[in-house]
Design a protein around this motif. Structure first.
Motif, PDB file in Angstrom:
ATOM      1  N   THR A  33       8.032   0.284   2.352  1.00  0.00           N
ATOM      2  CA  THR A  33       6.758   0.896   1.713  1.00  0.00           C
ATOM      3  C   THR A  33       6.709   2.408   1.255  1.00  0.00           C
ATOM      4  O   THR A  33       7.257   3.177   0.468  1.00  0.00           O
ATOM      5  CB  THR A  33       5.699   0.274   1.101  1.00  0.00           C
ATOM      6  OG1 THR A  33       6.621  -1.458   1.051  1.00  0.00           O
ATOM      7  CG2 THR A  33       5.535   0.740  -0.790  1.00  0.00           C
ATOM      8  N   PRO A  34       6.617   3.286   2.391  1.00  0.00           N
ATOM      9  CA  PRO A  34       6.045   4.689   1.831  1.00  0.00           C
ATOM     10  C   PRO A  34       7.224   4.940   1.686  1.00  0.00           C
ATOM     11  O   PRO A  34       7.252   6.029   1.147  1.00  0.00           O
ATOM     12  CB  PRO A  34       5.716   5.229   3.476  1.00  0.00           C
ATOM     13  CG  PRO A  34       5.342   3.387   4.041  1.00  0.00           C
ATOM     14  CD  PRO A  34       6.471   2.128   3.443  1.00  0.00           C
ATOM     15  N   LEU A  61       2.975   4.424  -4.052  1.00  0.00           N
ATOM     16  CA  LEU A  61       2.039   3.625  -2.379  1.00  0.00           C
ATOM     17  C   LEU A  61       1.576   2.435  -2.975  1.00  0.00           C
ATOM     18  O   LEU A  61       2.109   1.350  -2.315  1.00  0.00           O
ATOM     19  CB  LEU A  61       1.679   5.130  -1.200  1.00  0.00           C
ATOM     20  CG  LEU A  61       2.212   3.327   0.278  1.00  0.00           C
ATOM     21  CD1 LEU A  61       3.360   3.041   0.859  1.00  0.00           C
ATOM     22  CD2 LEU A  61       1.676   4.833   1.267  1.00  0.00           C
ATOM     23  N   ASP A  95       2.069  -1.366  -3.029  1.00  0.00           N
ATOM     24  CA  ASP A  95       1.587  -2.206  -1.699  1.00  0.00           C
ATOM     25  C   ASP A  95       0.810  -3.004  -2.868  1.00  0.00           C
ATOM     26  O   ASP A  95       1.085  -4.419  -2.224  1.00  0.00           O
ATOM     27  CB  ASP A  95       0.834  -1.335  -0.907  1.00  0.00           C
ATOM     28  CG  ASP A  95       1.475  -0.652   0.177  1.00  0.00           C
ATOM     29  OD1 ASP A  95       1.938  -1.385  -0.013  1.00  0.00           O
ATOM     30  OD2 ASP A  95       0.289   0.906   0.377  1.00  0.00           O
TER      31      ASP A  95
END
Length: 252
Positions: free
Chosen positions: A62-63, A130, A134
């Motif tokens: 994800t980052p 981000l 998330d």
């Protein structure tokens, strides 16, 4: 119909780095249609960013995905609006009289306030991307964020005075009417197909535009191209925050 197509291509040439191998005439009709097409260009650019995310969502952590999306986001616009963001930050950060602020804004060199403003803008955008990812948000909201931010630019061009009778904003404004803002809104009706909550996001944009417009009139007596470009960047950041609040509250 030809004026509509030329207007869309003019808007695409001006707002993005996507290649447009067609020479489009600039006249009253095409320039009006170009402004009306700002949100449509935003939908297109946001669609490209969202497509990149969908293709790589299962591959990248994800980052890294958030950083990639931000990189594509910036690359598609060629940093055009970031340049306005930095110029406005340098002018405002100087605390100088109005004429001096105008001179600073026109200076092609970037000062320390502009660099700091750029760094924090990109950090906040990346962090919010981000956070939204998330939160499990669909990437379908990305085109809406980019389209609504450009709709905000249309609203500022139509509703606020040009600070000076020169430059891009003044040229765009010459033949615009309030009805052009309604026509610019039409492409966003597609948002119902992508994300039923988009009218709420449109409502959330209004206080940002109201506050930004008051500030622009107080600080500069109106708008110019840099101020409108900075509004696009600020609008995107504000809408990213709103999307995160929407999804995080829904999850809660």
């Amino acid at each position: 119909m030809r004026a509509v197509m030329h207007g869309f291509l003019l808007a695409l040439q001006f707002l993005s780095r996507l290649p447009v191998p067609v020479e489009c005439p600039w006249n009253i009709e095409t320039s009006r249609w170009a402004v009306r097409c700002y949100p449509l260009v935003g939908l297109l650019l946001g669609g490209i960013v969202a497509l990149v995310g969908l293709l790589l969502q299962a591959v990248l952590p994800t980052p890294l995905l958030a950083l990639l999306l931000l990189s594509v986001w910036v690359a598609l616009s060629g940093g055009l609006h970031l340049d306005g963001w930095m110029d406005v930050a340098d002018a405002v950060g100087s605390n100088a009289p109005l004429e001096k602020r105008w001179a600073i804004m026109k200076d092609p060199h970037v000062g320390s306030f502009g660099i700091l403003a750029l760094v924090f803008l990109l950090l906040w955008k990346g962090a919010l991307l981000l956070a939204v990812l998330d939160a499990g948000a669909s990437l379908a909201w990305l085109p809406l964020v980019m389209a609504l931010a450009r709709l905000g630019a249309v609203a500022l061009l139509i509703l606020l005075p040009a600070a000076r009778p020169e430059g891009l904003a003044w040229a765009w404004k010459q033949h615009l009417e309030r009805g052009d803002l309604l026509l610019a809104l039409v492409p966003l009706l597609l948002g119902f197909l992508l994300w039923p909550g988009w009218p709420w996001l449109l409502v959330a944009l209004i206080p940002f535009l109201f506050g930004y417009g008051l500030w622009a009139r107080r600080a500069f007596n109106g708008i110019n191209g840099d101020i409108v470009g900075a509004a696009i960047e600020g609008g995107e950041l504000w809408l990213l925050l709103c999307v995160w609040l929407w999804y995080s509250s829904a999850m809660g």
